[in-house]
Design a protein around this motif. Structure first.
Motif, short mmCIF file in Angstrom:
data_model
loop_
_atom_site.label_atom_id
_atom_site.label_comp_id
_atom_site.label_asym_id
_atom_site.label_seq_id
_atom_site.Cartn_x
_atom_site.Cartn_y
_atom_site.Cartn_z
N TYR A 29 0.84 -1.19 0.00
CA TYR A 29 0.00 0.00 0.00
C TYR A 29 0.88 1.25 0.00
O TYR A 29 1.86 1.33 0.75
CB TYR A 29 -0.88 0.03 1.24
N VAL A 30 0.51 2.21 -0.84
CA VAL A 30 1.23 3.48 -0.91
C VAL A 30 0.23 4.62 -0.86
O VAL A 30 -0.96 4.45 -1.17
CB VAL A 30 2.06 3.58 -2.22
N GLU A 31 0.68 5.79 -0.45
CA GLU A 31 -0.20 6.96 -0.40
C GLU A 31 -0.58 7.38 -1.82
O GLU A 31 0.26 7.43 -2.71
CB GLU A 31 0.52 8.12 0.28
N ILE A 32 -1.86 7.73 -2.00
CA ILE A 32 -2.28 8.22 -3.31
C ILE A 32 -2.71 9.69 -3.26
O ILE A 32 -3.12 10.24 -4.28
CB ILE A 32 -3.41 7.35 -3.91
N GLU A 161 -10.51 -3.97 -3.73
CA GLU A 161 -10.40 -4.26 -2.31
C GLU A 161 -9.25 -3.52 -1.65
O GLU A 161 -9.35 -3.09 -0.50
CB GLU A 161 -10.22 -5.77 -2.09
N GLU A 162 -8.13 -3.37 -2.36
CA GLU A 162 -6.92 -2.85 -1.73
C GLU A 162 -6.80 -1.34 -1.88
O GLU A 162 -5.83 -0.82 -2.44
CB GLU A 162 -5.70 -3.58 -2.30
N MET A 163 -7.79 -0.65 -1.38
CA MET A 163 -7.78 0.82 -1.34
C MET A 163 -8.51 1.22 -0.07
O MET A 163 -9.68 0.90 0.12
CB MET A 163 -8.47 1.39 -2.59
N THR A 164 -7.82 1.91 0.84
CA THR A 164 -8.34 2.16 2.17
C THR A 164 -7.64 3.34 2.81
O THR A 164 -6.54 3.73 2.39
CB THR A 164 -8.17 0.90 3.05
N ALA A 165 -8.26 3.89 3.84
CA ALA A 165 -7.62 4.95 4.61
C ALA A 165 -6.70 4.40 5.68
O ALA A 165 -5.88 5.14 6.22
CB ALA A 165 -8.69 5.84 5.26
N ARG A 166 -6.85 3.11 5.99
CA ARG A 166 -6.09 2.52 7.09
C ARG A 166 -5.51 1.16 6.66
O ARG A 166 -6.02 0.10 7.04
CB ARG A 166 -6.99 2.36 8.31
N PRO A 167 -4.46 1.18 5.88
CA PRO A 167 -3.86 -0.08 5.42
C PRO A 167 -3.11 -0.78 6.54
O PRO A 167 -2.69 -0.14 7.51
CB PRO A 167 -2.90 0.39 4.32
N PRO A 168 -2.92 -2.08 6.44
CA PRO A 168 -2.14 -2.79 7.45
C PRO A 168 -0.71 -2.26 7.51
O PRO A 168 -0.08 -2.01 6.47
CB PRO A 168 -2.18 -4.24 6.98
N GLY A 169 -0.23 -2.07 8.71
CA GLY A 169 1.08 -1.46 8.89
C GLY A 169 2.21 -2.22 8.24
O GLY A 169 3.19 -1.62 7.77
N ASP A 170 2.11 -3.54 8.18
CA ASP A 170 3.21 -4.34 7.63
C ASP A 170 3.20 -4.39 6.11
O ASP A 170 4.07 -5.01 5.50
CB ASP A 170 3.17 -5.76 8.20
N ARG A 171 2.23 -3.71 5.49
CA ARG A 171 2.19 -3.69 4.02
C ARG A 171 2.29 -2.26 3.48
O ARG A 171 2.02 -2.03 2.30
CB ARG A 171 0.91 -4.35 3.51
N ARG A 172 2.70 -1.33 4.29
CA ARG A 172 2.87 0.05 3.83
C ARG A 172 4.27 0.25 3.28
O ARG A 172 5.26 -0.18 3.86
CB ARG A 172 2.64 1.04 4.97
N LEU A 173 4.33 0.90 2.12
CA LEU A 173 5.62 1.25 1.53
C LEU A 173 5.78 2.75 1.68
O LEU A 173 5.01 3.53 1.11
CB LEU A 173 5.66 0.85 0.06
N ALA A 174 6.75 3.16 2.50
CA ALA A 174 6.89 4.56 2.86
C ALA A 174 8.07 5.21 2.16
O ALA A 174 8.97 4.54 1.66
CB ALA A 174 7.06 4.68 4.38
N GLY A 175 8.04 6.53 2.13
CA GLY A 175 9.19 7.29 1.67
C GLY A 175 10.32 7.20 2.68
O GLY A 175 10.14 6.74 3.80
N THR A 176 11.49 7.62 2.26
CA THR A 176 12.66 7.53 3.14
C THR A 176 13.27 8.90 3.36
O THR A 176 13.15 9.81 2.52
CB THR A 176 13.72 6.59 2.55
N GLY A 177 13.92 9.05 4.50
CA GLY A 177 14.60 10.29 4.83
C GLY A 177 16.00 10.35 4.24
O GLY A 177 16.40 9.50 3.43
#
Length: 285
Positions: A29-32, A161-177
């Motif tokens: 899951y990624v932010e859209i 199905e895979e579009m939500t405001a609260r995705p499972p934490g272990d499937r989030r792909l985040a940006g990096t610092g």
């Protein structure tokens, strides 16, 4: 196309298999960002088609707004409400929407007549605040929370199905610092949610654009979609992510692009050039 070395891209289209670079994933899951507005605008269309509301309903029909503002649901959807881009409240830089909750939105709606910077319908100003108000109005009209409304009226009919405001934490792909460590995402599941708070897997984004623009959907695209020449499109961006979804009306080709750590307009540039057949997708590992 040159992107920062650490940029991760996912490109899904009607003409080629998925293309991923630098570890982007189709199962994460990624932010859209503002592509969420397409969900809100489509919900407006579906409610209108079912006779629950009319696009030209004044805001005060559904929310406790001052009478006589002249602002309609249509104005909110096509960014001609005259409302400013952002809520006129303190927005902390680190997590700007964390405190923008339902109570904060209600207080702004109660003085909607003082917030507009132009008469409704006279000019266009892209407004996240406007979509926060629109989402609240649609939920009130439907008699159910915004997320449930979107699920019932938009996502389930498209089989997404895979579009939500609260995705499972272990499937989030985040940006990096700066040092390559994952960064915490902004809090976007409060009142700002209808303007930009959803997460999705790249295939879910592809299903949204193909289902709403290239599929068997009656009538023109929802007011939310932008139209420029042969392209119908919408984009989104957060601090770390950018997304573009669009269709070429003549070729009927569609594309969904997501980019992490590539800059605010990275997905736009890739998506537009691919649809206009001006560039190959970026290379990457």
């Amino acid at each position: 196309m040159a992107l920062p070395p650490r940029a991760r891209t996912a490109i899904l289209s009607s003409s080629a298999p998925p293309r991923l670079t630098n570890g982007h994933r189709t199962d994460a899951y990624v932010e859209i960002g503002s592509l969420t507005k397409v969900l809100t605008g489509t919900a407006l269309d579906r409610l209108a088609a079912d006779g629950v509301l009319a696009p030209d309903d004044p805001v005060e029909r559904w929310l406790d707004a001052p009478p006589g503002t002249g602002i309609t649901l249509r104005h909110l959807a096509d960014h001609t409400s005259g409302l400013p881009r952002l809520p006129p409240v303190p927005l902390p830089r680190r997590d700007p929407y964390r405190r923008f909750d339902a109570g904060a939105l209600r207080s702004l709606v109660a003085r909607l007549d003082t917030l507009a910077t132009a008469p409704p319908g006279t000019s266009e100003e892209y407004s996240n605040l406007g979509y926060a108000v629109l989402g609240a109005a649609l939920a009130a009209a439907a008699g159910e929370p915004y997320e449930r409304l979107v699920r019932h009226r938009v996502l389930d009919p498209l089989g997404i199905e895979e579009m939500t405001a609260r995705p499972p934490g272990d499937r989030r792909l985040a940006g990096t610092g700066r040092w390559g460590r994952p960064r915490s995402a902004w809090t976007m599941d409060g009142a700002i949610l209808p303007a930009g708070g959803y997460w999705a897997t790249p295939p879910a984004v592809a299903a949204l654009v193909s289902g709403l623009l290239a599929g068997d959907v009656p009538g023109p695209p929802a007011l939310t979609w932008r139209q420029d020449g042969p392209l119908v499109w919408h984009n989104g961006g957060t601090r770390d992510a950018s997304v573009f979804a669009g269709l070429h009306r003549e070729t009927r080709e569609w594309v969904a692009v997501h980019c992490l750590d590539g800059g605010l307009h990275a997905a736009d540039r890739i998506g537009v050039r691919l649809l206009m057949r001006k560039e190959e997708p970026p290379e990457g590992g």
